[in-house]
Scaffold this active site. Structure first.
Site, short mmCIF file in Angstrom:
data_model
loop_
_atom_site.label_atom_id
_atom_site.label_comp_id
_atom_site.label_asym_id
_atom_site.label_seq_id
_atom_site.Cartn_x
_atom_site.Cartn_y
_atom_site.Cartn_z
N GLY A 1 -3.30 -59.71 17.89
CA GLY A 1 -4.14 -58.56 17.87
C GLY A 1 -3.20 -57.31 18.07
N ASN B 1 -2.58 -55.52 15.26
CA ASN B 1 -3.48 -54.58 14.48
C ASN B 1 -4.73 -54.02 15.47
OD1 ASN B 1 -2.86 -53.95 11.64
ND2 ASN B 1 -2.42 -56.20 11.95
N ARG C 1 -18.95 -74.66 8.53
CA ARG C 1 -18.68 -73.16 8.66
C ARG C 1 -20.07 -72.48 8.82
NH1 ARG C 1 -13.65 -71.79 6.83
NH2 ARG C 1 -12.42 -73.78 6.14
N MET D 1 -8.67 -65.31 10.88
CA MET D 1 -8.13 -66.26 10.21
C MET D 1 -9.08 -67.30 9.76
SD MET D 1 -5.03 -65.28 9.95
CE MET D 1 -4.32 -66.79 8.97
N ASN E 1 -10.74 -55.70 5.52
CA ASN E 1 -9.65 -56.87 5.94
C ASN E 1 -8.42 -56.31 5.61
OD1 ASN E 1 -8.52 -59.41 6.65
ND2 ASN E 1 -8.36 -59.64 4.39
N HIS F 1 -4.79 -57.50 4.57
CA HIS F 1 -4.12 -58.90 3.96
C HIS F 1 -2.63 -58.59 3.83
CE1 HIS F 1 -3.83 -62.65 2.30
NE2 HIS F 1 -3.07 -62.04 1.14
N SER G 1 -2.13 -55.08 1.97
CA SER G 1 -3.49 -54.49 1.28
C SER G 1 -4.63 -54.18 2.33
CB SER G 1 -3.65 -55.31 0.30
OG SER G 1 -2.61 -55.15 -0.74
N THR H 1 -15.47 -59.17 0.35
CA THR H 1 -16.51 -59.59 -0.52
C THR H 1 -16.57 -61.43 -0.52
OG1 THR H 1 -15.29 -59.85 -2.73
CG2 THR H 1 -16.20 -57.88 -2.02
N LEU I 1 -12.58 -64.44 -1.88
CA LEU I 1 -11.51 -64.51 -0.83
C LEU I 1 -10.28 -63.69 -1.31
CD1 LEU I 1 -10.56 -65.88 1.80
CD2 LEU I 1 -9.33 -67.62 0.59
N ASP I 2 -10.08 -62.47 -0.36
CA ASP I 2 -8.94 -61.61 -0.44
C ASP I 2 -8.98 -61.16 -2.04
OD1 ASP I 2 -7.71 -62.18 1.99
OD2 ASP I 2 -6.59 -63.89 1.00
N GLN J 1 4.00 -55.79 9.21
CA GLN J 1 3.22 -55.45 10.47
C GLN J 1 3.33 -53.85 10.92
OE1 GLN J 1 2.29 -58.05 13.52
NE2 GLN J 1 1.68 -59.61 12.09
N GLU K 1 1.33 -52.13 8.64
CA GLU K 1 -0.12 -52.33 8.87
C GLU K 1 -0.54 -51.36 9.84
OE1 GLU K 1 -0.67 -56.46 9.97
OE2 GLU K 1 -0.02 -57.01 7.94
N1 NHR Z 1 -14.01 -64.35 3.96
C1 NHR Z 1 -14.24 -63.92 2.75
N2 NHR Z 1 -15.50 -64.52 2.22
N3 NHR Z 1 -13.83 -63.18 1.95
C2 NHR Z 1 -12.39 -62.56 2.43
O1 NHR Z 1 -11.94 -61.88 1.33
C3 NHR Z 1 -12.06 -62.91 3.61
C4 NHR Z 1 -12.79 -64.04 4.21
C5 NHR Z 1 -12.29 -64.46 5.51
C6 NHR Z 1 -11.04 -64.07 5.96
C7 NHR Z 1 -8.86 -62.73 5.61
C8 NHR Z 1 -7.98 -63.61 5.00
C9 NHR Z 1 -6.44 -62.99 4.73
O2 NHR Z 1 -6.35 -61.58 4.91
C10 NHR Z 1 -10.12 -63.12 5.27
C11 NHR Z 1 -10.78 -62.73 4.16
C12 NHR Z 1 -8.04 -67.14 6.15
C13 NHR Z 1 -7.86 -67.85 5.60
C14 NHR Z 1 -7.89 -69.53 5.39
O3 NHR Z 1 -7.44 -70.16 4.72
C15 NHR Z 1 -7.71 -67.40 4.12
C16 NHR Z 1 -7.54 -65.94 3.90
C17 NHR Z 1 -7.78 -65.26 5.01
C18 NHR Z 1 -7.96 -65.71 6.34
N4 NHR Z 1 -8.27 -70.08 6.78
C19 NHR Z 1 -8.39 -71.25 7.06
C20 NHR Z 1 -9.81 -71.75 6.95
O4 NHR Z 1 -9.87 -73.00 6.71
C21 NHR Z 1 -7.93 -71.46 8.50
C22 NHR Z 1 -6.48 -71.29 8.86
C23 NHR Z 1 -6.68 -71.16 10.37
O5 NHR Z 1 -7.30 -71.28 11.17
O6 NHR Z 1 -5.25 -70.80 10.84
O7 NHR Z 1 -10.75 -70.90 7.04
O8 NHR Z 1 -5.46 -63.76 4.40
C1 GAR Z 2 -1.26 -59.59 10.30
O1 GAR Z 2 -0.24 -59.56 9.73
C2 GAR Z 2 -2.24 -59.52 9.05
O2 GAR Z 2 -1.95 -58.97 8.16
C3 GAR Z 2 -2.27 -61.17 8.90
O3 GAR Z 2 -2.34 -61.83 10.31
C4 GAR Z 2 -1.53 -60.86 11.04
C5 GAR Z 2 -2.16 -60.48 12.40
O4 GAR Z 2 -1.59 -60.08 13.24
N1 GAR Z 2 -3.56 -61.40 8.55
C6 GAR Z 2 -3.69 -62.52 7.71
O5 GAR Z 2 -2.73 -63.38 7.56
C7 GAR Z 2 -5.10 -63.10 7.50
N2 GAR Z 2 -5.12 -64.42 6.94
P1 GAR Z 2 -2.12 -59.31 14.59
O6 GAR Z 2 -3.16 -60.52 15.02
O7 GAR Z 2 -0.98 -58.90 15.51
O8 GAR Z 2 -2.92 -58.04 14.29
#
Ligand code: NHR
Ligand code: GAR
Length: 216
Positions: A13, A15, A66, A91, A108, A110, A137, A142, A145-146, A172, A175
């Site tokens: 946390g 951010n 999910r 996540m 988000n 990323h 970024s 949407t 994903l990302d 970070q 960020e």
């Molecule tokens: N959901 C959608 N539909 N679209 C996006 O752009 C999203 C999203 C959910 C999360 C953050 C994203 C990132 O910034 C985000 C963007 C988690 C995963 C992932 O693979 C991928 C991308 C992001 C966040 N998560 C695993 C899963 O099965 C679990 C990983 C874990 O729990 O540690 O969900 O990168």
């Molecule tokens: C941040 O660096 C963020 O960009 C990244 O996780 C960190 C969270 O830090 N996000 C992802 O990787 C999303 N998949 P924080 O909990 O200290 O803010």
């Protein structure tokens, strides 16, 4: 009334902390009304409590699918009537139904220069690719994903001795500068999502706003 912000996090946390501090400023045009988490042990929850912000936790491990997790989580979010939902180190991949419910109102952060390195382990992948530039970024969320429209990016230089950890730390720092700026723009009504993508002051952004690396 000021725009109501719900922040979603899964981890430490930092951010969230940057956003708490920014929104505490007297002139900030929005307020964090709740912090939601999918992990009961996330330190983000502790930061929210310390700041006197309401929290809710929906533990994804207690849901068989999910879709069921997302339904429970979005119900908790809706209780707070947010104008903006901010993913800050959240996540869990969100279902299309969830994302549609918050269309144009969910951001988000990323840790890569999108469209490069969607998904996880972005710092390691940038290093392995031999990149000299990396960064962060902020995009509208949407179903893709990302892949939603990118609003802003901050770059960092990759140096020869960087490791995934050192790079994560540099990213970070950026960020924590960039997210409060973009959240402020949204709260001021300057940022919108249209059919043409992200708009700033009503005009389609043809390219994200970029904070360049120091010695770029
Ligand atoms: N959901 C959608 N539909 N679209 C996006 O752009 C999203 C999203 C959910 C999360 C953050 C994203 C990132 O910034 C985000 C963007 C988690 C995963 C992932 O693979 C991928 C991308 C992001 C966040 N998560 C695993 C899963 O099965 C679990 C990983 C874990 O729990 O540690 O969900 O990168
Ligand atoms: C941040 O660096 C963020 O960009 C990244 O996780 C960190 C969270 O830090 N996000 C992802 O990787 C999303 N998949 P924080 O909990 O200290 O803010």
């Amino acid at each position: 009334m000021e725009p109501r912000i719900v922040v979603l996090a899964s981890g430490s946390g930092t951010n969230l902390q940057a956003l708490i501090e920014a929104t505490r400023e007297r002139d900030f045009p929005g307020q964090i009304v709740a912090v939601g988490c999918n992990r009961p042990q996330a330190f983000a929850l502790e930061r929210a409590r310390q700041a006197g912000i309401e929290t809710f936790t929906v533990d994804h491990t207690e849901y068989p699918s999910r879709a069921e997790f997302d339904a429970a989580f979005s119900a908790e979010i809706e209780r707070h009537s947010p104008d903006l939902v901010v993913l800050a180190g959240f996540m869990r991949i969100l279902t299309p139904e969830f994302v549609r419910a918050f269309h144009g109102t969910m951001l988000n952060i990323h840790p890569s220069l999108l469209p490069k390195y969607t998904g996880l382990n972005t710092h390691r992948r940038a290093l392995e690719a031999g990149d000299s530039l990396h960064g962060v970024s902020i995009h509208f969320v949407t179903e893709d994903l990302d892949g939603g429209p990118v609003i802003a990016q901050a770059q960092v230089d990759i140096s020869a001795d960087d490791t995934p950890d050192s790079l994560a730390e540099k990213v970070q720092q950026m960020e924590h500068v960039l997210y409060p700026i973009v959240v402020r723009w949204f709260c001021e009504g300057r940022l919108t999502l249209s059919e043409d993508g992200a708009c700033f002051d009503g005009l389609p952004m043809t390219t994200p706003m970029v904070l360049p690396a120091n010695d770029a």
